[in-house]
Motif scaffolding. Structure first.
Motif, PDB file in Angstrom:
ATOM      1  N   ILE A 130      43.320  37.463  42.763  1.00  0.00           N
ATOM      2  CA  ILE A 130      44.101  36.417  43.443  1.00  0.00           C
ATOM      3  C   ILE A 130      45.451  36.210  42.752  1.00  0.00           C
ATOM      4  CG2 ILE A 130      44.155  34.021  44.219  1.00  0.00           C
ATOM      5  CD1 ILE A 130      42.028  35.737  45.581  1.00  0.00           C
ATOM      6  N   ASN A 131      45.408  35.964  41.464  1.00  0.00           N
ATOM      7  CA  ASN A 131      46.680  35.840  40.725  1.00  0.00           C
ATOM      8  C   ASN A 131      46.749  36.815  39.546  1.00  0.00           C
ATOM      9  OD1 ASN A 131      44.703  34.147  39.323  1.00  0.00           O
ATOM     10  ND2 ASN A 131      46.415  33.357  38.111  1.00  0.00           N
ATOM     11  N   GLY A 132      45.929  37.851  39.616  1.00  0.00           N
ATOM     12  CA  GLY A 132      45.940  38.880  38.586  1.00  0.00           C
ATOM     13  C   GLY A 132      44.617  39.602  38.513  1.00  0.00           C
ATOM     14  N   PHE A 133      44.399  40.305  37.406  1.00  0.00           N
ATOM     15  CA  PHE A 133      43.161  41.067  37.229  1.00  0.00           C
ATOM     16  C   PHE A 133      42.619  40.878  35.816  1.00  0.00           C
ATOM     17  CE2 PHE A 133      45.422  43.549  40.543  1.00  0.00           C
ATOM     18  CZ  PHE A 133      44.452  43.480  41.539  1.00  0.00           C
ATOM     19  N   ILE A 134      41.296  40.932  35.706  1.00  0.00           N
ATOM     20  CA  ILE A 134      40.608  40.834  34.420  1.00  0.00           C
ATOM     21  C   ILE A 134      39.929  42.172  34.148  1.00  0.00           C
ATOM     22  CG2 ILE A 134      38.773  39.671  33.139  1.00  0.00           C
ATOM     23  CD1 ILE A 134      39.386  37.168  34.834  1.00  0.00           C
ATOM     24  N   VAL A 135      40.161  42.708  32.938  1.00  0.00           N
ATOM     25  CA  VAL A 135      39.587  44.003  32.577  1.00  0.00           C
ATOM     26  C   VAL A 135      38.758  43.847  31.303  1.00  0.00           C
ATOM     27  CG1 VAL A 135      41.543  45.194  33.618  1.00  0.00           C
ATOM     28  CG2 VAL A 135      41.552  44.754  31.157  1.00  0.00           C
ATOM     29  N   ALA A 136      37.903  44.800  31.044  1.00  0.00           N
ATOM     30  CA  ALA A 136      37.055  44.761  29.854  1.00  0.00           C
ATOM     31  C   ALA A 136      37.899  44.933  28.590  1.00  0.00           C
ATOM     32  CB  ALA A 136      35.994  45.854  29.923  1.00  0.00           C
ATOM     33  N   ILE A 137      37.453  44.329  27.504  1.00  0.00           N
ATOM     34  CA  ILE A 137      38.142  44.445  26.219  1.00  0.00           C
ATOM     35  C   ILE A 137      38.274  45.921  25.819  1.00  0.00           C
ATOM     36  CG2 ILE A 137      37.943  43.950  23.740  1.00  0.00           C
ATOM     37  CD1 ILE A 137      36.447  41.367  24.554  1.00  0.00           C
ATOM     38  N   GLY A 138      39.491  46.323  25.478  1.00  0.00           N
ATOM     39  CA  GLY A 138      39.736  47.686  25.015  1.00  0.00           C
ATOM     40  C   GLY A 138      39.836  48.741  26.100  1.00  0.00           C
ATOM     41  N   ASP A 139      39.669  48.348  27.361  1.00  0.00           N
ATOM     42  CA  ASP A 139      39.681  49.326  28.454  1.00  0.00           C
ATOM     43  C   ASP A 139      41.113  49.568  28.923  1.00  0.00           C
ATOM     44  OD1 ASP A 139      39.287  50.925  30.654  1.00  0.00           O
ATOM     45  OD2 ASP A 139      37.645  49.728  31.497  1.00  0.00           O
ATOM     46  N   PHE A 140      41.838  50.425  28.197  1.00  0.00           N
ATOM     47  CA  PHE A 140      43.246  50.668  28.515  1.00  0.00           C
ATOM     48  C   PHE A 140      43.410  51.411  29.843  1.00  0.00           C
ATOM     49  CE2 PHE A 140      41.916  54.241  25.865  1.00  0.00           C
ATOM     50  CZ  PHE A 140      42.384  55.339  26.562  1.00  0.00           C
ATOM     51  N   GLU A 141      42.420  52.225  30.202  1.00  0.00           N
ATOM     52  CA  GLU A 141      42.529  52.951  31.473  1.00  0.00           C
ATOM     53  C   GLU A 141      42.509  51.975  32.652  1.00  0.00           C
ATOM     54  OE1 GLU A 141      39.405  55.831  31.432  1.00  0.00           O
ATOM     55  OE2 GLU A 141      40.544  57.252  30.189  1.00  0.00           O
ATOM     56  N   GLU A 142      41.600  51.025  32.625  1.00  0.00           N
ATOM     57  CA  GLU A 142      41.530  50.033  33.699  1.00  0.00           C
ATOM     58  C   GLU A 142      42.760  49.127  33.670  1.00  0.00           C
ATOM     59  OE1 GLU A 142      39.812  48.024  37.027  1.00  0.00           O
ATOM     60  OE2 GLU A 142      39.522  50.004  36.115  1.00  0.00           O
ATOM     61  N   ALA A 167      51.850  47.053  44.818  1.00  0.00           N
ATOM     62  CA  ALA A 167      51.303  46.195  45.871  1.00  0.00           C
ATOM     63  C   ALA A 167      52.397  45.377  46.553  1.00  0.00           C
ATOM     64  CB  ALA A 167      50.255  45.251  45.294  1.00  0.00           C
ATOM     65  N   ASP A 168      52.232  45.183  47.853  1.00  0.00           N
ATOM     66  CA  ASP A 168      53.142  44.312  48.598  1.00  0.00           C
ATOM     67  C   ASP A 168      52.895  42.849  48.252  1.00  0.00           C
ATOM     68  OD1 ASP A 168      54.217  46.523  49.898  1.00  0.00           O
ATOM     69  OD2 ASP A 168      52.761  46.411  51.548  1.00  0.00           O
ATOM     70  N   THR A 169      51.743  42.564  47.645  1.00  0.00           N
ATOM     71  CA  THR A 169      51.343  41.177  47.396  1.00  0.00           C
ATOM     72  C   THR A 169      51.708  40.679  46.000  1.00  0.00           C
ATOM     73  OG1 THR A 169      49.164  41.968  46.679  1.00  0.00           O
ATOM     74  CG2 THR A 169      49.403  41.333  49.000  1.00  0.00           C
ATOM     75  N   ILE A 170      52.469  41.462  45.225  1.00  0.00           N
ATOM     76  CA  ILE A 170      52.743  41.066  43.849  1.00  0.00           C
ATOM     77  C   ILE A 170      53.447  39.711  43.760  1.00  0.00           C
ATOM     78  CG2 ILE A 170      54.895  42.408  43.764  1.00  0.00           C
ATOM     79  CD1 ILE A 170      54.271  42.876  40.765  1.00  0.00           C
ATOM     80  N   LYS A 171      54.388  39.450  44.665  1.00  0.00           N
ATOM     81  CA  LYS A 171      55.085  38.163  44.639  1.00  0.00           C
ATOM     82  C   LYS A 171      54.168  37.025  45.051  1.00  0.00           C
ATOM     83  CE  LYS A 171      59.826  39.804  45.163  1.00  0.00           C
ATOM     84  NZ  LYS A 171      61.092  39.719  45.933  1.00  0.00           N
ATOM     85  N   GLN A 172      53.287  37.292  46.019  1.00  0.00           N
ATOM     86  CA  GLN A 172      52.335  36.273  46.441  1.00  0.00           C
ATOM     87  C   GLN A 172      51.375  35.933  45.294  1.00  0.00           C
ATOM     88  OE1 GLN A 172      52.034  34.243  48.933  1.00  0.00           O
ATOM     89  NE2 GLN A 172      50.065  33.412  48.230  1.00  0.00           N
ATOM     90  N   MET A 173      50.951  36.964  44.559  1.00  0.00           N
ATOM     91  CA  MET A 173      50.066  36.719  43.422  1.00  0.00           C
ATOM     92  C   MET A 173      50.789  35.919  42.350  1.00  0.00           C
ATOM     93  SD  MET A 173      48.018  40.353  43.208  1.00  0.00           S
ATOM     94  CE  MET A 173      46.658  39.826  42.184  1.00  0.00           C
ATOM     95  N   GLY A 174      52.078  36.171  42.179  1.00  0.00           N
ATOM     96  CA  GLY A 174      52.871  35.383  41.242  1.00  0.00           C
ATOM     97  C   GLY A 174      52.953  33.932  41.656  1.00  0.00           C
ATOM     98  N   ARG A 175      53.106  33.685  42.950  1.00  0.00           N
ATOM     99  CA  ARG A 175      53.142  32.304  43.442  1.00  0.00           C
ATOM    100  C   ARG A 175      51.806  31.612  43.225  1.00  0.00           C
ATOM    101  NH1 ARG A 175      56.649  34.690  47.367  1.00  0.00           N
ATOM    102  NH2 ARG A 175      54.926  35.189  48.770  1.00  0.00           N
ATOM    103  N   GLU A 176      50.715  32.357  43.372  1.00  0.00           N
ATOM    104  CA  GLU A 176      49.384  31.790  43.111  1.00  0.00           C
ATOM    105  C   GLU A 176      49.244  31.421  41.636  1.00  0.00           C
ATOM    106  OE1 GLU A 176      46.951  30.923  45.040  1.00  0.00           O
ATOM    107  OE2 GLU A 176      47.838  31.608  46.923  1.00  0.00           O
ATOM    108  N   SER A 177      49.797  32.243  40.767  1.00  0.00           N
ATOM    109  CA  SER A 177      49.785  31.932  39.336  1.00  0.00           C
ATOM    110  C   SER A 177      50.507  30.620  39.064  1.00  0.00           C
ATOM    111  CB  SER A 177      50.464  33.047  38.532  1.00  0.00           C
ATOM    112  OG  SER A 177      49.571  34.069  38.201  1.00  0.00           O
ATOM    113  N   ARG A 178      51.691  30.495  39.613  1.00  0.00           N
ATOM    114  CA  ARG A 178      52.488  29.275  39.418  1.00  0.00           C
ATOM    115  C   ARG A 178      51.730  28.052  39.932  1.00  0.00           C
ATOM    116  NH1 ARG A 178      56.617  26.667  36.665  1.00  0.00           N
ATOM    117  NH2 ARG A 178      57.680  25.212  38.033  1.00  0.00           N
ATOM    118  N   LYS A 179      51.153  28.166  41.102  1.00  0.00           N
ATOM    119  CA  LYS A 179      50.409  27.051  41.696  1.00  0.00           C
ATOM    120  C   LYS A 179      49.235  26.643  40.805  1.00  0.00           C
ATOM    121  CE  LYS A 179      47.491  26.005  45.714  1.00  0.00           C
ATOM    122  NZ  LYS A 179      46.894  26.590  46.961  1.00  0.00           N
TER     123      LYS A 179
END
Length: 374
Positions: free
Chosen positions: A312-324, A335-347
């Motif tokens: 929704i406003n980003g992604f969560i990855v496993a500790i140390g998982d640089f590939e993910e 993604a076309d939604t990067i700005k929308q996800m940024g707005r969700e972060s701000r909200k």
């Protein structure tokens, strides 16, 4: 008037996580009801040259292995009595030992412990010491639900004694959203206007695991050669990380900015904020990214899931998982939604991490604890 002594090892910089939150609290406490005092075990250049928010006491404690340490605790206890302190609030391991014992000697009934990390450095002996001191603590403040549960599981603290108060953020310091500000900062950093920019704000210490960030950057750079990576912070790991950057042939893509006091302006020039830590209680950097309107890619540490809603406003990855981590950064940049996800972060940052809320909840806890001690 409730007099509160905030005890902390020292303050080397106002930008470190726990120190920043403490200084914000001292600055914004209602001075008609609360009188704050800062008590440090040892002084620092920043304290001597810059600190002016309230009265200061330096206990002069460098070690608990000598008689000097015990004398420092007694000095601190005497100072509590002389100034009529009502509440003692401690931060970090050493200041917890000194503050709790000094409060005990002074007969102070209200002691509040602060937990802004999950004790990754605690040895078995130190953990036993912490459990022993817990009996004299009235209440605890944890800055995430994750840390509250960690305290119950690790220290055996009753959950009813732990109040979760999220980190507060001063949104007034965020740069006004403007293409001009973004362009000016990028120009000063030598970054092209159209380059994808990924930033990480963290002291250069092993626990922050910048090595994983750099490995993820290598994956991103292979697919998006114009991408640039800003490392904001300083510390002992800098030479190691610079060497890793050279070995990965990323010297033209990675910019080490050192410790900065203009982080909000730098984040205004970024597209994504990253946290690669192996342990956190709750990261101030995540809130800074969100307040700046950035989507976040973070490792699954501490209270990360209390700020970042995966997808929704980003992604969560496993500790140390640089590939993910690399994969998710690429996914966001394309993604076309990067700005929308940024707005969700701000909200979400405005809803969950307002400074006024942090201060009000803390003041309420002080009143409740003080009433209970009378």
């Amino acid at each position: 008037m409730i007099k509160i002594a905030f005890v902390i090892d020292t303050v080397e910089s106002p930008t470190a996580g726990t120190e920043k939150q403490l200084l914000l609290l001292i600055k914004h406490l209602d001075r008609t009801r609360f009188e704050p005092y800062l008590c440090v075990l040892r002084s620092s250049k920043w304290i001597e040259e810059k600190f002016d928010l309230c009265s200061l006491f330096v206990a002069g404690i460098d070690s608990f292995k000598t008689i000097t340490g015990l004398k420092g605790i007694l000095r601190l206890s005497g100072w509590f009595n002389e100034n009529g302190i009502n509440i003692v609030q401690t931060h970090f391991r050493d200041s917890s030992i000194a503050g709790i014992l000094a409060a005990r000697f002074a007969g102070i009934k209200t002691v509040i412990g602060t937990r802004r990390n999950q004790g990754y450095w605690l040895t078995p002996v130190e953990l036993r010491m912490q459990k022993f001191l817990d009996r004299w603590v009235t209440a605890y403040i944890a800055n995430s639900q994750s840390t509250k549960q960690w305290m119950a599981n690790t220290e055996g603290v009753d959950l009813k004694r732990v109040e979760v108060i999220n980190n507060g953020f001063d949104f007034s310091i965020i740069e006004t959203e403007s293409d001009i500000n973004r362009k000016e900062m990028r120009l000063s950093l030598g970054v092209a206007e159209d380059a994808p920019v990924i930033g990480i704000v963290a002291n250069l210490r092993p626990i922050k695991d910048h090595a994983t960030f750099l490995q993820a950057a290598n994956i991103v750079h292979a697919q998006i050669p114009t991408a640039r990576f800003l490392i904001i912070g300083d510390g002992s790991e800098k030479p190691v990380l610079q060497k890793q950057t050279e070995e990965l042939k990323l010297t033209d893509a990675v910019i080490f900015l050192g410790a900065r006091l203009d982080v909000p302006r730098i984040l205004a020039a970024c597209d994504i904020g990253v946290l690669s830590s192996r342990s956190e209680s709750f990261s101030n950097a995540i809130v800074e990214y969100m307040a700046a309107g950035l989507p976040v890619v973070t490792t699954d540490v501490g209270g990360a899931r209390e700020a970042v809603d995966d997808g929704i406003n980003g992604f969560i990855v496993a500790i140390g998982d640089f590939e993910e981590m690399g994969k998710r950064i690429i996914e966001l940049l394309k993604a076309d939604t990067i700005k929308q996800m940024g707005r969700e972060s701000r909200k979400r940052s405005l809803e969950r991490f307002a400074l006024t809320s942090m201060v009000a909840k803390t003041e309420y806890l002080y009143n409740r604890c003080q009433e209970g001690s009378n």
